[in-house]
Design an enzyme around this catalytic site. Structure first.
Site, PDB file in Angstrom:
ATOM      1  N   ARG A 112      26.458   1.098   1.389  1.00  0.00           N
ATOM      2  CA  ARG A 112      25.527  -0.016   1.347  1.00  0.00           C
ATOM      3  C   ARG A 112      24.206   0.433   0.733  1.00  0.00           C
ATOM      4  O   ARG A 112      23.576   1.354   1.238  1.00  0.00           O
ATOM      5  CB  ARG A 112      25.303  -0.570   2.757  1.00  0.00           C
ATOM      6  N   THR A 116      19.076  -3.323  -1.396  1.00  0.00           N
ATOM      7  CA  THR A 116      19.689  -4.644  -1.587  1.00  0.00           C
ATOM      8  C   THR A 116      20.672  -5.011  -0.481  1.00  0.00           C
ATOM      9  O   THR A 116      21.014  -6.189  -0.324  1.00  0.00           O
ATOM     10  CB  THR A 116      20.441  -4.693  -2.926  1.00  0.00           C
ATOM     11  N   ASP A 208      24.166   4.222  13.657  1.00  0.00           N
ATOM     12  CA  ASP A 208      25.062   4.413  12.519  1.00  0.00           C
ATOM     13  C   ASP A 208      26.321   5.124  13.008  1.00  0.00           C
ATOM     14  O   ASP A 208      26.270   6.285  13.415  1.00  0.00           O
ATOM     15  CB  ASP A 208      24.359   5.236  11.435  1.00  0.00           C
ATOM     16  N   ASP A 211      27.177   8.503  11.209  1.00  0.00           N
ATOM     17  CA  ASP A 211      26.288   9.615  11.579  1.00  0.00           C
ATOM     18  C   ASP A 211      26.603  10.110  12.978  1.00  0.00           C
ATOM     19  O   ASP A 211      26.616  11.323  13.229  1.00  0.00           O
ATOM     20  CB  ASP A 211      24.828   9.162  11.508  1.00  0.00           C
TER      21      ASP A 211
END
Length: 217
Positions: A112, A116, A208, A211
């Protein structure tokens, strides 16, 4: 092989099970270590796999038991295709493969863009004959839904018709995006969370997933 349509398939299924809820709460905790997070993800993926495979097409096969011949129920058609959306999808993939070791496996690499929030593809390798397989795409997080919708685009371009999207957490925004882009794809999740924050993270979420699974930042 049974094919689903938007009219016959509920777009969203939230797996309501005490073990799923408990393990997910443990994963949400900030203090949960990488090793424990990874183990919990493997365990919860197997619980979710029971739900996501509930409607697989069946047939019968004549077998010999120690007592007699019998028409035994077996899966019908070609083997499942499990498609991991890299990199975090591998955490769900590993657990499901323990239950369905004969499944064919594919990978879609998307990240991602932090500005944006749109998906950028960097890898795609899928099994053959996708049109004849039930395809389960796995990714722990359905956040904005942009990457997930893009991944399903690739699956359909490869011929997949019967697709289920399996995730750990979903945001309402992601569910709406998937329904808009792919109304024929059923979403199965352990939790429908509250919303996305200004950075596109799921709230309350768990951070995340990649992660936390791999110990990276």
């Amino acid at each position: 092989m049974t094919e689903h349509t938007a009219e016959t398939v509920p777009h969203l299924t939230v797996v309501d099970h005490p073990l799923v809820a408990h393990k997910l709460s443990m994963m949400r905790r900030t203090e949960t270590s990488t090793a424990v997070f990874r183990q919990l993800l493997r365990e919860i993926s197997q619980l979710l796999a029971y739900e996501v495979t509930r409607d697989l097409p069946m047939t019968t096969e004549r077998i010999q038991t120690p007592i007699c011949e019998w028409d035994a129920p077996v899966l019908e058609g070609r083997k499942l295709a499990l498609v991991s959306i890299l990199r975090a999808g591998n955490g769900l993939l590993d657990g499901i493969l323990e239950l369905i070791p004969g499944a064919r496996v594919g990978f879609v690499g998307l990240y991602r863009d932090p500005v944006t929030l749109k998906p950028v593809q960097y890898y795609c390798k899928l099994p053959s004959e996708m049109g004849e397989r039930v395809t389960i795409a796995v990714d722990p997080m359905l956040a904005t839904g942009n990457s997930s919708a893009a991944a399903v685009d690739l699956l359909k371009e490869a011929g997949a018709k019967n697709i289920i999207f399996l995730c750990l957490l979903a945001a309402p925004e992601g569910v709406a995006r998937m329904k808009e882009a792919h109304p024929d794809v059923r979403v199965v999740t352990a939790s429908l969370d509250e919303r996305l924050d200004e950075k596109g993270y799921i709230v309350p979420g768990l951070g995340d997933a990649g992660d936390r699974m791999f110990g990276t930042k």
